[in-house]
Write an enzyme that holds these catalytic residues in place. Structure first.
Site, PDB file in Angstrom:
ATOM      1  N   ARG A  50     -82.535  -3.821 -68.503  1.00 34.57           N
ATOM      2  CA  ARG A  50     -82.596  -2.402 -68.926  1.00 34.57           C
ATOM      3  C   ARG A  50     -81.248  -1.710 -68.813  1.00 34.57           C
ATOM      4  O   ARG A  50     -80.921  -0.822 -69.584  1.00 34.57           O
ATOM      5  CB  ARG A  50     -83.579  -1.619 -68.042  1.00 34.57           C
ATOM      6  CG  ARG A  50     -85.014  -2.043 -68.122  1.00 34.57           C
ATOM      7  CD  ARG A  50     -85.864  -1.193 -67.174  1.00 34.57           C
ATOM      8  NE  ARG A  50     -85.646  -1.492 -65.754  1.00 34.57           N
ATOM      9  CZ  ARG A  50     -86.236  -2.479 -65.096  1.00 34.57           C
ATOM     10  NH1 ARG A  50     -87.086  -3.253 -65.710  1.00 34.57           N
ATOM     11  NH2 ARG A  50     -85.972  -2.714 -63.807  1.00 34.57           N
ATOM     12  N   LYS A 100     -91.740  -3.960 -39.299  1.00 34.53           N
ATOM     13  CA  LYS A 100     -90.306  -4.287 -39.454  1.00 34.53           C
ATOM     14  C   LYS A 100     -89.545  -3.747 -38.248  1.00 34.53           C
ATOM     15  O   LYS A 100     -88.701  -4.437 -37.667  1.00 34.53           O
ATOM     16  CB  LYS A 100     -89.731  -3.632 -40.720  1.00 34.53           C
ATOM     17  CG  LYS A 100     -90.137  -4.293 -42.031  1.00 34.53           C
ATOM     18  CD  LYS A 100     -89.526  -3.508 -43.200  1.00 34.53           C
ATOM     19  CE  LYS A 100     -90.425  -3.536 -44.411  1.00 34.53           C
ATOM     20  NZ  LYS A 100     -90.065  -2.566 -45.445  1.00 34.53           N
ATOM     21  N   HIS A 109     -82.641   9.781 -42.585  1.00 36.61           N
ATOM     22  CA  HIS A 109     -83.839   9.512 -41.774  1.00 36.61           C
ATOM     23  C   HIS A 109     -83.648  10.133 -40.382  1.00 36.61           C
ATOM     24  O   HIS A 109     -82.570  10.025 -39.789  1.00 36.61           O
ATOM     25  CB  HIS A 109     -84.018   8.010 -41.560  1.00 36.61           C
ATOM     26  CG  HIS A 109     -84.519   7.250 -42.753  1.00 36.61           C
ATOM     27  ND1 HIS A 109     -84.901   7.839 -43.932  1.00 36.61           N
ATOM     28  CD2 HIS A 109     -84.724   5.920 -42.910  1.00 36.61           C
ATOM     29  CE1 HIS A 109     -85.311   6.894 -44.774  1.00 36.61           C
ATOM     30  NE2 HIS A 109     -85.209   5.726 -44.186  1.00 36.61           N
ATOM     31  N   CYS A 148     -83.644   0.151 -42.727  1.00 37.14           N
ATOM     32  CA  CYS A 148     -82.839   1.362 -42.471  1.00 37.14           C
ATOM     33  C   CYS A 148     -83.206   2.055 -41.153  1.00 37.14           C
ATOM     34  O   CYS A 148     -82.325   2.436 -40.371  1.00 37.14           O
ATOM     35  CB  CYS A 148     -82.990   2.337 -43.636  1.00 37.14           C
ATOM     36  SG  CYS A 148     -84.682   2.496 -44.229  1.00 37.14           S
ATOM     37  N   ARG A 179     -85.304 -11.408 -43.690  1.00 40.34           N
ATOM     38  CA  ARG A 179     -84.961 -10.864 -42.365  1.00 40.34           C
ATOM     39  C   ARG A 179     -85.509 -11.652 -41.180  1.00 40.34           C
ATOM     40  O   ARG A 179     -84.837 -11.804 -40.170  1.00 40.34           O
ATOM     41  CB  ARG A 179     -85.425  -9.407 -42.250  1.00 40.34           C
ATOM     42  CG  ARG A 179     -84.566  -8.463 -43.039  1.00 40.34           C
ATOM     43  CD  ARG A 179     -85.013  -7.030 -42.797  1.00 40.34           C
ATOM     44  NE  ARG A 179     -84.420  -6.153 -43.790  1.00 40.34           N
ATOM     45  CZ  ARG A 179     -85.013  -5.070 -44.265  1.00 40.34           C
ATOM     46  NH1 ARG A 179     -86.206  -4.713 -43.831  1.00 40.34           N
ATOM     47  NH2 ARG A 179     -84.398  -4.324 -45.165  1.00 40.34           N
ATOM     48  N   VAL A 232     -79.410   2.494 -53.481  1.00 45.50           N
ATOM     49  CA  VAL A 232     -78.519   1.834 -52.515  1.00 45.50           C
ATOM     50  C   VAL A 232     -77.312   1.231 -53.230  1.00 45.50           C
ATOM     51  O   VAL A 232     -76.177   1.336 -52.751  1.00 45.50           O
ATOM     52  CB  VAL A 232     -79.287   0.748 -51.721  1.00 45.50           C
ATOM     53  CG1 VAL A 232     -78.333  -0.079 -50.871  1.00 45.50           C
ATOM     54  CG2 VAL A 232     -80.355   1.400 -50.839  1.00 45.50           C
TER      55      VAL A 232
HETATM   56  P1  A2P Z   1     -82.312  -1.208 -63.198  1.00 41.49           P
HETATM   57  O1  A2P Z   1     -81.671   0.128 -62.986  1.00 41.49           O
HETATM   58  O2  A2P Z   1     -81.739  -1.943 -64.354  1.00 41.49           O
HETATM   59  O3  A2P Z   1     -83.825  -1.175 -63.169  1.00 41.49           O
HETATM   60  P2  A2P Z   1     -83.883   1.557 -56.720  1.00 41.49           P
HETATM   61  O4  A2P Z   1     -83.929   0.958 -55.335  1.00 41.49           O
HETATM   62  O5  A2P Z   1     -83.154   2.854 -56.774  1.00 41.49           O
HETATM   63  O6  A2P Z   1     -85.241   1.600 -57.343  1.00 41.49           O
HETATM   64  O7  A2P Z   1     -83.001   0.535 -57.606  1.00 41.49           O
HETATM   65  C1  A2P Z   1     -83.349  -0.804 -57.805  1.00 41.49           C
HETATM   66  C2  A2P Z   1     -82.166  -1.570 -58.381  1.00 41.49           C
HETATM   67  O8  A2P Z   1     -82.573  -2.916 -58.582  1.00 41.49           O
HETATM   68  C3  A2P Z   1     -81.697  -1.063 -59.722  1.00 41.49           C
HETATM   69  O9  A2P Z   1     -80.306  -1.267 -59.842  1.00 41.49           O
HETATM   70  C4  A2P Z   1     -82.461  -1.967 -60.672  1.00 41.49           C
HETATM   71  O10 A2P Z   1     -81.858  -2.119 -61.938  1.00 41.49           O
HETATM   72  C5  A2P Z   1     -82.363  -3.275 -59.926  1.00 41.49           C
HETATM   73  N1  A2P Z   1     -83.389  -4.223 -60.368  1.00 41.49           N
HETATM   74  C6  A2P Z   1     -84.732  -4.054 -60.379  1.00 41.49           C
HETATM   75  N2  A2P Z   1     -85.338  -5.140 -60.883  1.00 41.49           N
HETATM   76  C7  A2P Z   1     -84.368  -6.029 -61.195  1.00 41.49           C
HETATM   77  C8  A2P Z   1     -84.340  -7.346 -61.751  1.00 41.49           C
HETATM   78  N3  A2P Z   1     -85.467  -7.989 -62.065  1.00 41.49           N
HETATM   79  N4  A2P Z   1     -83.139  -7.937 -61.943  1.00 41.49           N
HETATM   80  C9  A2P Z   1     -82.003  -7.306 -61.608  1.00 41.49           C
HETATM   81  N5  A2P Z   1     -81.944  -6.065 -61.081  1.00 41.49           N
HETATM   82  C10 A2P Z   1     -83.106  -5.439 -60.877  1.00 41.49           C
END
Ligand code: A2P
Length: 348
Positions: free
Chosen positions: A40, A223, A252, A129, A100, A15
């Site tokens: 990461r 939801k 969807h 969604c 929500r 997203v």
């Molecule tokens: P990252 O790519 O560094 O893991 P998706 O819905 O496609 O799984 O993506 C989840 C999004 O949320 C990614 O951008 C992911 O970053 C981010 N995310 C997941 N955990 C955390 C966290 N603890 N802090 C910040 N961003 C996060």
């Protein structure tokens, strides 16, 4: 008025990357754009228009000087960091389910209930969604003929579960086509990352999205029920849902059965949908014209077709409703909320 500094939380996700795209085309006057994700991804470079922006690790101080924060990094991230953003003066549009159903948080589909935005206390929730696209199709019916009952079955794309779930499906498809037996396909995420068992989605249909909850309905199904009543501000609408994950990447689809207060012909329903904001009528059986998930990809609208009267119930109507779940179902609805708030003088 000065430009708005915007942060995207979860910028590397399914997203989040669409939120960046939607901001590229927004009518909002943009200042700084900050891209935030987990540790990461810190240091990763992403394009925004013709700038290269370095992804930063999300910390509370990320929101200093930010006017608008779009969140899509999971419920626990929103729970912890959305209040930090609000504390620092930002308006948060949150795409997770965390806030929500909080009565102090507006839950908004701009085509349906923009006035709810005036009640905000810093956080606005973006609906689920599947709920959003159904609202775009049902609001013109509700307004013109009243809405008594809704029974919806969804055919949901895997991107709703994020980038890793999309990869899981692609790998299963490759392995299955290479001859691996179904029982040996690697499944670690779907149907719900946090649940005990996992099943392959490739060449399959899984009648479970999110975990099971009250009365054997899944959380995703609840939801749709609860959010519909909140957005339409009507607890008397009878509604139940069956949510199914299918091996489609994006888009969807929903089979929606509606009972109206006043009887309406299929033609009358088609006319109000053709006029409705955000909806496109695609309905001509003589030309085999109907909405398809593949055709919805990359579009902001909700497509409605297969409109026909129920064979037995005088006020019953069936519809097929399709939309890009990552755009109208998530990223576009969030940016559209921000644009609406700006136009209403609630942002900036
Ligand atoms: P990252 O790519 O560094 O893991 P998706 O819905 O496609 O799984 O993506 C989840 C999004 O949320 C990614 O951008 C992911 O970053 C981010 N995310 C997941 N955990 C955390 C966290 N603890 N802090 C910040 N961003 C996060």
């Amino acid at each position: 008025m000065r430009n708005l500094n915007v942060a995207v939380v979860g910028a590397t996700g399914a997203v989040g990357t669409r939120m960046i795209q939607m901001l590229e085309g927004t009518s909002l006057p943009l200042g700084e754009v900050k891209l935030l994700a987990s540790k990461r991804s810190a240091g990763k470079q992403l394009q925004f228009k013709n700038q290269t922006i370095t992804v930063e690790e999300l910390v509370p101080e990320s929101f200093e000087g930010i006017d608008l924060a779009l969140f899509s990094a999971g419920g626990s991230v929103s729970a912890k960091f959305a209040p930090e953003a609000v504390k620092r003066g930002a308006i948060v549009v949150d795409n997770t389910s965390h806030f929500r159903m909080d009565p102090t948080v507006p839950l908004v589909v701009p085509e349906v209930n923009p006035e709810a935005l005036r009640q905000h206390k810093g956080i606005i929730a973006n609906p689920n969604c599947s709920t959003i696209q159904m609202m775009v199709a049902l609001e013109p019916i509700r307004k013109n003929f009243g809405l008594k009952r809704v029974i919806v079955s969804t055919y949901q794309a895997v991107s709703g579960a994020g980038n890793e779930a999309m990869d899981e499906l692609k790998n299963q498809i490759e392995d299955y086509l290479a001859g691996k037996p179904a029982a040996e396909l690697k499944a670690e995420i779907l149907p719900a990352g946090s649940d005990k068992k996992h099943y392959p989605l490739a060449f399959n249909a899984l009648p479970q999205i999110d975990v099971f909850d009250k009365d054997d309905y899944t959380f995703e199904e609840w939801k749709m029920v609860n959010e519909t009543k909140k957005i339409m501000e009507d607890d008397t609408i009878k509604i139940s849902a069956t949510c199914v994950r299918i091996p489609v990447l994006v888009g969807h689809s929903e089979s929606v059965y509606v009972e109206t207060e006043k009887p309406a012909s299929a033609q009358a329903i088609k006319e109000v949908i053709a006029q409705a904001p955000g909806a496109i009528l695609e309905d001509d059986p003589t030309e085999q014209l109907y909405p398809q998930a593949l055709n919805s990809v990359g579009k902001k609208e909700t497509f409605v077709g297969r409109i026909r009267k129920d064979l037995d119930v005088e006020t019953g109507v069936h519809l097929w409703v399709v939309s890009d779940n990552l755009l109208k179902g998530a990223a576009w609805n969030s940016v559209q909320i921000a644009e609406k708030m700006y136009a209403m003088g609630l942002l900036g």
